[in-house]
Design a protein around this motif. Structure first.
Motif, mmCIF file in Angstrom:
data_model
loop_
_atom_site.group_PDB
_atom_site.id
_atom_site.type_symbol
_atom_site.label_atom_id
_atom_site.label_comp_id
_atom_site.label_asym_id
_atom_site.label_seq_id
_atom_site.Cartn_x
_atom_site.Cartn_y
_atom_site.Cartn_z
ATOM 1 N N PRO A 59 0.877 -1.295 0.025
ATOM 2 C CA PRO A 59 -0.023 -0.110 0.092
ATOM 3 C C PRO A 59 0.815 1.164 -0.182
ATOM 4 N N THR A 60 0.362 2.344 -0.465
ATOM 5 C CA THR A 60 0.902 3.903 -0.350
ATOM 6 C C THR A 60 -0.052 4.638 0.618
ATOM 7 N N GLU A 61 0.645 5.609 1.215
ATOM 8 C CA GLU A 61 -0.156 6.468 2.058
ATOM 9 C C GLU A 61 0.820 7.793 2.033
ATOM 10 N N ILE A 62 -0.009 8.807 2.103
ATOM 11 C CA ILE A 62 0.195 10.314 2.259
ATOM 12 C C ILE A 62 0.084 10.608 3.854
ATOM 13 N N ASN A 63 0.999 10.920 4.236
ATOM 14 C CA ASN A 63 0.974 11.633 5.681
ATOM 15 C C ASN A 63 1.164 13.112 5.881
ATOM 16 N N TYR A 64 0.086 13.761 6.595
ATOM 17 C CA TYR A 64 0.262 15.143 6.844
ATOM 18 C C TYR A 64 0.832 15.231 8.253
ATOM 19 N N ILE A 77 -1.204 14.575 11.737
ATOM 20 C CA ILE A 77 -2.631 14.865 11.984
ATOM 21 C C ILE A 77 -3.666 14.134 10.870
ATOM 22 N N SER A 78 -3.047 13.701 9.904
ATOM 23 C CA SER A 78 -4.105 12.840 8.896
ATOM 24 C C SER A 78 -3.242 11.910 7.967
ATOM 25 N N GLN A 79 -4.118 11.108 7.222
ATOM 26 C CA GLN A 79 -3.442 10.317 6.421
ATOM 27 C C GLN A 79 -4.473 10.043 5.194
ATOM 28 N N LEU A 80 -3.943 9.780 4.042
ATOM 29 C CA LEU A 80 -4.841 9.548 2.880
ATOM 30 C C LEU A 80 -4.106 8.483 1.977
#
Length: 251
Positions: A59-64, A77-80
């Motif tokens: 999987p891939t993830e964007i971490n804010y 604070i969030s992840q997409l």
């Protein structure tokens, strides 16, 4: 060894704070971005992807990740669930371009999401373009209520394996989350590298690890003297020349 009277300088890279640490050793951090929010907080966008950039391996993830003290400390604070992302601000509202994980190519469709609380929560991502697109943290231009940006088309309509840059434009006077607010330019076929810039007498096949032809990469839109230009890195499979830039007019 310098004399004791001469202080030894420490590398600047040793003075850092950890923004985000990946947990899985089979992943890598790629294409990070930073943006300063209206209140002064700093938001980092950290993409964690499978090593080698092959999505089907995981999987891939964007971490804010946010800092409210000038970068001294950071809090996720969030992840997409996307492959890569690029943030921008308009009228105080935070947006993020998102590129979905690819199946046959590195990336597929392009989305846009918005946040009204500094990246803690996001709207449902809106698909603005369907295809195979990718880019990284590159320049944007705002002019005449239009936002211009450049993306890489990983698969041209003629099924060529050359990557090509495309420009996109978003109507800032409209709802940016509406796909109808966006349009995309034509692609410019890669013209090929001039023979005089190549050294084909070198055996460099072993350096072309991706088995890719010459192509453009990581395009930028800039405004120079009132004209919009699209600048792109030139990647040569012969690997004998560097610092070559492709320049296109954007109308």
């Amino acid at each position: 060894v310098p004399p004791a009277s001469i202080p030894t300088a420490q590398p600047l890279a040793q003075e850092f704070t950890v923004v985000h640490r990946r947990e899985n050793p089979r992943t890598s951090v790629e294409g990070c971005g930073l943006i300063v929010l209206p209140g002064g907080s700093v938001l980092a966008v950290v993409s964690v992807v499978p090593r080698g950039g092959i999505p089907k391996k995981g999987p891939t993830e964007i971490n804010y990740v946010r800092s409210d003290d000038g970068g001294k400390t950071w809090t996720k604070i969030s992840q997409l669930p996307f492959y890569s992302a690029v943030p921008f601000l308009h009228d105080g509202r935070l947006y993020t371009f998102l590129f979905s994980m690819g199946t046959r190519f590195r990336n597929d469709d392009m989305y846009l999401a918005a946040s009204d609380d500094g990246g803690r929560t996001w709207t449902e991502p809106s698909k603005i373009f369907t295809g195979h697109f990718w880019t990284c943290q590159t320049n944007m231009v705002v002019r005449d209520q239009l936002l211009y940006w450049a993306i890489d088309d990983l698969r041209q309509p003629n099924h060529s394996r050359h990557r090509s840059p495309r420009a996109i434009a978003g109507d800032l006077s409209a709802d940016l989350l509406d796909p109808a607010s966006w349009r995309m330019s034509n692609f410019v076929p890669f013209p090929g590298m001039p023979d005089k810039l190549l050294r084909k007498d070198y055996d460099t096949d072993h350096l072309n690890i991706w088995n890719m032809p010459d192509h453009w990469l990581e395009s930028n839109v800039v405004e120079v003297g009132g004209r919009l230009r699209l600048l792109a890195t030139v990647k040569s499979q012969w690997q004998t020349l560097s610092n070559i830039c492709g320049v296109c007019d954007l109308e």
